[in-house]
Design an enzyme around this catalytic site. Structure first.
Site, PDB file in Angstrom:
ATOM      1  N   LEU A 529       0.821  -1.213   0.000  1.00  0.00           N
ATOM      2  CA  LEU A 529       0.000   0.000   0.000  1.00  0.00           C
ATOM      3  C   LEU A 529       0.853   1.260   0.000  1.00  0.00           C
ATOM      4  CD1 LEU A 529      -2.645  -0.966   2.700  1.00  0.00           C
ATOM      5  CD2 LEU A 529      -3.087  -0.677   0.271  1.00  0.00           C
ATOM      6  N   GLY A 530       2.033   1.146   0.574  1.00  0.00           N
ATOM      7  CA  GLY A 530       2.877   2.325   0.632  1.00  0.00           C
ATOM      8  C   GLY A 530       4.118   2.070   1.467  1.00  0.00           C
ATOM      9  N   GLY A 533       8.151   6.057   6.927  1.00  0.00           N
ATOM     10  CA  GLY A 533       9.375   6.135   7.698  1.00  0.00           C
ATOM     11  C   GLY A 533       9.641   4.850   8.469  1.00  0.00           C
ATOM     12  N   PHE A 534       8.600   4.211   8.860  1.00  0.00           N
ATOM     13  CA  PHE A 534       8.718   3.027   9.694  1.00  0.00           C
ATOM     14  C   PHE A 534       8.997   1.774   8.869  1.00  0.00           C
ATOM     15  CE2 PHE A 534       6.633  -0.523  11.932  1.00  0.00           C
ATOM     16  CZ  PHE A 534       7.209  -0.417  13.179  1.00  0.00           C
ATOM     17  N   GLY A 535       8.514   1.738   7.658  1.00  0.00           N
ATOM     18  CA  GLY A 535       8.704   0.569   6.807  1.00  0.00           C
ATOM     19  C   GLY A 535       7.570   0.466   5.805  1.00  0.00           C
ATOM     20  N   LYS A 536       7.392  -0.757   5.277  1.00  0.00           N
ATOM     21  CA  LYS A 536       6.376  -0.932   4.236  1.00  0.00           C
ATOM     22  C   LYS A 536       5.009  -1.261   4.827  1.00  0.00           C
ATOM     23  CE  LYS A 536       9.503  -2.485   0.617  1.00  0.00           C
ATOM     24  NZ  LYS A 536       9.997  -3.616  -0.177  1.00  0.00           N
ATOM     25  N   VAL A 537       3.965  -0.833   4.131  1.00  0.00           N
ATOM     26  CA  VAL A 537       2.608  -1.118   4.572  1.00  0.00           C
ATOM     27  C   VAL A 537       1.914  -1.998   3.535  1.00  0.00           C
ATOM     28  CG1 VAL A 537       0.419  -0.136   5.356  1.00  0.00           C
ATOM     29  CG2 VAL A 537       2.532   1.149   5.679  1.00  0.00           C
ATOM     30  N   LYS A 552       1.754  -2.877   8.872  1.00  0.00           N
ATOM     31  CA  LYS A 552       2.933  -2.033   8.748  1.00  0.00           C
ATOM     32  C   LYS A 552       4.111  -2.844   9.250  1.00  0.00           C
ATOM     33  CE  LYS A 552       3.135   2.804  10.129  1.00  0.00           C
ATOM     34  NZ  LYS A 552       2.655   3.635  11.162  1.00  0.00           N
ATOM     35  N   ASP A 648       3.012  14.664  14.716  1.00  0.00           N
ATOM     36  CA  ASP A 648       3.302  14.452  13.295  1.00  0.00           C
ATOM     37  C   ASP A 648       2.021  14.531  12.482  1.00  0.00           C
ATOM     38  OD1 ASP A 648       4.983  14.151  11.181  1.00  0.00           O
ATOM     39  OD2 ASP A 648       5.283  11.994  11.422  1.00  0.00           O
TER      40      ASP A 648
END
Ligand SMILES: *[C@@H]1O[C@H](CO)[C@@H](O)[C@H](O)[C@H]1NC(C)=O
Ligand SMILES: *[C@@H]1O[C@H](CO)[C@@H](O)[C@H](O)[C@H]1NC(C)=O
Ligand SMILES: *[C@@H]1O[C@H](CO)[C@@H](O)[C@H](O)[C@H]1NC(C)=O
Ligand SMILES: *[C@@H]1O[C@H](CO)[C@@H](O)[C@H](O)[C@H]1NC(C)=O
Ligand SMILES: *[C@@H]1O[C@H](CO)[C@@H](O)[C@H](O)[C@H]1NC(C)=O
Ligand SMILES: *[C@@H]1O[C@H](CO)[C@@H](O)[C@H](O)[C@H]1NC(C)=O
Length: 845
Positions: A529-530, A533-537, A552, A648
């Site tokens: 999906l995207g 900053g944290f990683g892939k979703v 996520k 954020d």
């Protein structure tokens, strides 16, 4: 009939707003309110006359005729006042060192007796020594009661206990007795309310039946009841002054739904005529209860496989009266055998083949139809056991009758504890549940078992603050509006629903890595999906495809590491709000950090604004998204026990579900702040450039106003549909916040808005919106509004847009919202010359 004097806050501006609201009304019949003979509000130890946030007037008990031996008591102010606790009647208390009785002269009959407790420290006493009993005549309402312990177990700051008691004599005696077991025990109370009531909860309407036993149960004059839950299912909370003259408080049902499958809620359904059956007094429950409901998803295949469940914690060893309110408000459901369902209470069948249309027919004595409010009562016996047990209420589509829709519906729930044979209503003090309540769905009905998170809440209703603001006025206002001369009521806002809820308990599900792997088909890139900053979703499906989720997956190399992962779990698992993305669970295995959320089918707000193939969002939808996100943030700032600063806020962290409901996401950077706005947290600067509060950046002092700044940038981004930082532009235009504020100042903001919006925003609405955004991005936090004010202004913007649309709607013509003429020159008028509708102008825009 209607009492204007009570609502001190009714003023001309509100009058005008309600008038506007009325012009966009829905069709409901007027409900007649009950007019109580007695309506006594005693503020114990309080000032002579005070008005609470609901507009009701309280009088002091000091020097009143109700007190006998005042020598045994003392009045005192709470040593500390949690900002979330309303001052009236909670700021002051009467403290009793010895037995003490209030003797209140009344007319014999049934009364609501409501007791208000704020377990603070009074007169230097320790709140945990406040242990006492309360009796009224032969009934024991509370025994060995610790308000402090009860409030703590429920995560509430204050408590309201409501009883319904029939009083024979001419005096109602309420006696407080400090515990004789604890040496330092004392008793206290902050407020006492007596409201006379009709006999609407008795066995008058036929005999009650005990669920699972088929034996009769009688509730008569000698029965005392304690209300422990009262929910407006699928709707908004209803404050006492918006009830039907009985001053009951209705909560929403979100906290009690078991599982992520919470169905669909219908609120204020338009174009539905709601008509009470002639045999039913209209004050049984307000129209707002019947005009909102919760049902299942439109997918029959999914529906047959689950129950719509609510879980209520109740005291063991008592009988309970459960009243379920129904009203079919979906226009497509008009006949019998379209929706038929089974009702289970405490894992037993309470009703098989409930058909709301059919039941409405019985009550009407004619063919059933939709829009007819009905209710049904059940008695459930909870045997002895651990001090508190869970009572499940489960609705499941009935497949035997082969209805045309596999669905269920529920509009309201009331649960009362019935006094035992000794006249006792008191249970044991609840104990804080420190365990992680992940539980399985009960195996009743023919539904398949699905593992879901549960919410466990103690058995007392928590006071909910309903601040008087204008907002969800449409339904509430219109049915109380009765021509120009009638009293307008100040209507409470839905978005305060979460106020004073406190954190719910940790309710996070743990997933194995294998489950995650299956759900994402081995992290199939096609499901990506995207990337953040944290990683892939990834998109995934759990529970055999019944629930779509977003997963996520943490990137170990990411600079947002383990700490953010844990913050997110900590924060989200304790919070639940319609406008916050829900965390379903997590996986921490094989050095993997994976978070599982509800899937948001419309993705991020950003992807609908610019650099996109997607169609532009209409203005009205943009406004609704702004309001949703503002509600989420407002909840973070004030709704939970602690203030939470998101840190954020940006358009990629505002997600949209299939109904375009905005949900604030990404709590990895969030911070808890000890109190409200006046203090700050000193912290390392984190966040996203372009959205960052300059004051925070310079001073590293984080306050809720930092989120307000970022939200202001979001408002401009929505209005102008351009990146918040665009280095390709001339220097003065690079930062959207600065450029937009500058354009507003010189009166050319309308020239930089999204071309798709040109001509589609009502000028008054634009003014209000722009001014709100400008104030949000003020250099200094102190000059920025609170989220509360922001929300108010956004609500007001919608109203202005709607009223502009309405005023352009000729008789019989239908003008779509986008067709309102655009008058750019008007915007450049001196904004301050516009009339004040709200009386807030100085402090808001
Ligand atoms: C219950 O009390 C009400 C009012 O006090 C009275 O009118 C009614 O007759 C009583 N009912 C019974 C069954 O005693
Ligand atoms: C009274 O309540 C306290 C606190 O909940 C508890 O520890 C104690 O056992 C209770 N005493 C009785 C007699 O129920
Ligand atoms: C209430 O209390 C007063 C004084 O304490 C007493 O005279 C009266 O009999 C009581 N009434 C009832 C109904 O208990
Ligand atoms: C105070 O009230 C309690 C409960 O009603 C009772 O048990 C106790 O005897 C009373 N104490 C005095 C001194 O009257
Ligand atoms: C409730 O209390 C009253 C009075 O003490 C008693 O007569 C009645 O039987 C009780 N009700 C039940 C259901 O036990
Ligand atoms: C009802 O079912 C739930 C879920 O299986 C279970 O936890 C609970 O103990 C059951 N309650 C009773 C009274 O059997």
């Amino acid at each position: 009939m209607r009492n204007t004097e009570k609502f001190g806050l009714v003023s001309l501006p509100i009058f005008i707003i309600l008038y506007l609201a009325f012009t966009i009304q829905v069709h409901v019949t007027l409900a007649d309110n009950y007019v109580p003979t007695e309506n006594i509000l005693l503020s114990c130890g309080g000032p002579p006359v005070t008005t609470d946030t609901d507009g009701r007037k309280w009088t002091t008990d000091v020097g009143s005729k109700y007190l006998s031996a005042t020598g045994n008591s003392k009045t005192s102010k709470a040593a500390t006042q949690d900002p979330s606790v309303p001052k009236v009647p909670y700021l002051n208390a009467r403290v009793f060192y010895k037995n003490f009785t209030y003797s209140i002269p009344i007319v014999a009959g049934r009364k609501f007796v409501r007791l208000y407790f704020n377990p603070a420290s009074y007169a230097g006493l320790n709140p945990s020594d406040g242990i006492f009993s309360v009796t009224v005549g032969s009934y024991t309402l509370l025994k060995n009661f610790s308000a402090a312990q009860t409030a703590k177990a429920m995560n509430c700051a204050f408590l309201v206990k409501e009883y319904s008691i029939n009083v024979d004599g001419a005096t109602l005696n309420i006696s407080f007795a400090p515990s004789t077991k604890a040496p330092k025990a004392y008793a206290f109370v902050n407020g006492i309310e007596i409201v006379s009531m009709p006999d609407i909860y008795g066995s008058t309407d036929g005999t009650l039946e005990i669920v699972g036993q088929k034996s009769p149960f009688y509730i008569g004059n000698s029965t005392a009841l304690e209300n422990i839950y009262r929910l407006n299912v699928g709707g908004y909370p209803i404050s006492p002054s918006h009830d039907t003259g009985l001053y009951r408080r209705w909560e929403d049902d979100l906290l009690y739904i078991y599982g992520a499958a919470d169905g669909v809620s219908y609120s204020g359904y338009p174009n539905m005529m709601i008509q009470y059956p002639p045999s039913m007094p209209t004050y049984v429950a307000p129209l707002d209860v019947y005009s909102s409901a919760r049902s299942m998803e439109p997918n029959a295949q999914i529906n047959v496989n689950y129950n719509l469940n609510w879980v209520f914690s109740v005291d063991s060893g008592f009988s309970y009266l459960v009243r379920l309110h129904f009203c079919e408000i979906r226009s497509i459901i008009t006949r019998i055998n379209q929706v038929v369902f089974d009702i289970f209470l405490y894992n037993q069948t309470a009703e098989s083949q409930m058909d709301v249309i059919g039941w409405a027919g019985v009550k009407l004595g004619a063919a059933g139809k939709n829009g007819v409010p009905v209710y049904k009562d059940y008695v459930v016996i909870i045997p002895n056991g651990s001090p508190q047990q869970d009572m499940w209420l489960e609705l499941h589509p009935n497949t035997v009758e082969k209805p045309t829709h596999y669905d269920v519906i529920l509009n309201g729930v009331e649960i009362f504890k019935v006094n035992d044979s000794n006249g006792n209503l008191a249970g044991l003090n609840p104990i804080s549940d420190v365990t992680n309540p992940i539980r399985d769905r009960p195996p009743s009905g023919d539904g398949k078992i699905k593992s879901r998170k549960a919410i466990i809440i103690g058995g007392v209703s928590c006071g909910i603050v309903l601040v008087l603001v204008i907002g969800f006025f449409l339904i509430a206002a219109s049915h109380r509006w009765h021509g120009k001369d009638s009293s307008a009521r100040v209507v409470s806002l839905g978005w305060h629903q979460e106020l004073e809820r406190g954190f719910t308990k940790n309710l996070c599900r743990h997933f194995s890595f294998a489950e995650i792997n299956t759900a994402t088909k081995n992290f199939d890139e096609a499901l990506l999906l995207g990337v953040g900053g944290f990683g892939k979703v990834y998109k995934g499906e759990i529970d055999g495809g019944a629930t779509k989720v977003a997963m996520k997956r943490g990137n170990p190399q990411s600079d947002q590491g383990v700490h953010e992962f844990q913050t997110e779990i900590e924060m989200l698992s304790k919070l639940r709000h319609h406008h916050l993305v829900s965390l379903i669970g997590y996986c921490e295995e094989n050095c993997e950090m994976i978070l599982v959320y509800d899937y948001m089918s419309h993705g991020t707000l950003r992807e609908h604004l610019y650099k996109t193939q997607k169609p532009p969002l209409p203005w009205k939808r943009r406004l609704e998204i702004c309001i949703g996100a503002a509600r989420g943030l407002h909840y973070l700032h004030t709704g939970a026990k602690y203030t939470i600063i998101h840190r954020d806020v940006k358009t990629t962290n505002i997600l949209l579900d299939e109904n375009w409901v905005a949900k604030v996401s990404d709590f990895g950077l969030s911070k808890l702040s000890p109190t409200l706005d006046n203090t700050h947290v000193t912290t390392v600067v984190k966040g996203s450039f372009g959205y960052m509060d300059p004051e925070y950046f310079l001073l590293q002092q984080l306050t809720t106003k930092s989120d307000v700044y970022s939200f202001g940038v979001v408002l401009f981004e929505i209005l102008c549909a351009r990146p918040v930082l665009d280095p390709t532009l001339p220097e003065e235009e690079v930062s959207l916040a600065e450029w937009a504020a500058h354009c507003h100042k010189i009166g050319i903001l309308d020239q930089i808005i999204d071309p798709h919006l040109k001509g589609k925003i009502a000028p008054e609405c634009f003014k209000r919106f722009a001014k709100t955004a400008v104030r949000c991005v003020a250099d200094q936090g102190i000059d920025r509004p609170s989220m509360d004010e922001v929300l108010w202004n956004l609500e007001f913007s919608v109203l202005l847009q709607d009223s502009a649309n309405e005023s352009h709607k000729g008789i019989g013509s239908k003008i779509h919202i986008e067709e309102v003429p655009f008058v750019p020159n008007k915007w450049k008028d001196d904004l301050d010359a516009s009339p004040t509708f709200d009386g807030h102008r100085e402090s808001t825009c």
